[in-house]
Enzyme design. Sequence first.
Site, PDB file in Angstrom:
ATOM      1  N   ASP A 135      27.377 -13.376 -17.806  1.00  0.00           N
ATOM      2  CA  ASP A 135      26.027 -12.939 -17.457  1.00  0.00           C
ATOM      3  C   ASP A 135      25.123 -13.573 -18.506  1.00  0.00           C
ATOM      4  O   ASP A 135      24.895 -13.014 -19.575  1.00  0.00           O
ATOM      5  CB  ASP A 135      25.957 -11.413 -17.476  1.00  0.00           C
ATOM      6  CG  ASP A 135      24.606 -10.891 -17.017  1.00  0.00           C
ATOM      7  OD1 ASP A 135      23.831 -11.660 -16.416  1.00  0.00           O
ATOM      8  OD2 ASP A 135      24.322  -9.709 -17.269  1.00  0.00           O
ATOM      9  N   CYS A 190      19.797 -13.282 -13.913  1.00  0.00           N
ATOM     10  CA  CYS A 190      18.819 -12.500 -13.149  1.00  0.00           C
ATOM     11  C   CYS A 190      17.513 -13.283 -13.095  1.00  0.00           C
ATOM     12  O   CYS A 190      16.434 -12.748 -13.270  1.00  0.00           O
ATOM     13  CB  CYS A 190      18.630 -11.103 -13.733  1.00  0.00           C
ATOM     14  SG  CYS A 190      18.054 -11.078 -15.434  1.00  0.00           S
TER      15      CYS A 190
END
Length: 155
Positions: free
Chosen positions: A28, A81
């Site tokens: 991530d 994101c």
Amino acid sequence: GLTERHKLWIGNGMDFLPTKPLPGVLLDAPCSATGTSRRRPDVLRKGLKDLPQLCELQYELSAHCVDRVLGEGGILVYSTCSLLGKECQAVAQKLLDKHPHVQTLPFSPGEIPGFDQAITREGWLRVIPGTIDGAFGDCDGFFVARFYVSPREGG
């Protein structure tokens, strides 16, 4: 729980060197967080002056995973994101271009229920807020690419 079956490591990813190759990594990656702007509009105010450094770090972390953390047959799941192609598709493509032993392991329709519309022609997942039908229509924007580390030439 999860920690009884799997080891969780939090820290500078470039410092992580396992004692033996791992079968999988979820990266991530640090990013601009533009995909969260519906809930956190302040992310758009911070500007993008650090974007080139973020993109380079994202690539370096993903390359570190395929070169030094994963073994043959290993799976890297790269996610951000972000809504910005420079942090998403461009980093994924750079990894493929510079690592011929790495291949996209494409997502298939039905594999991630509710997100079939978000699967790109490359087999990656790219979610733009407000474009998914159904229960996930209000989710943040994000990008996910899954890679397979194949045996290296001569190895």
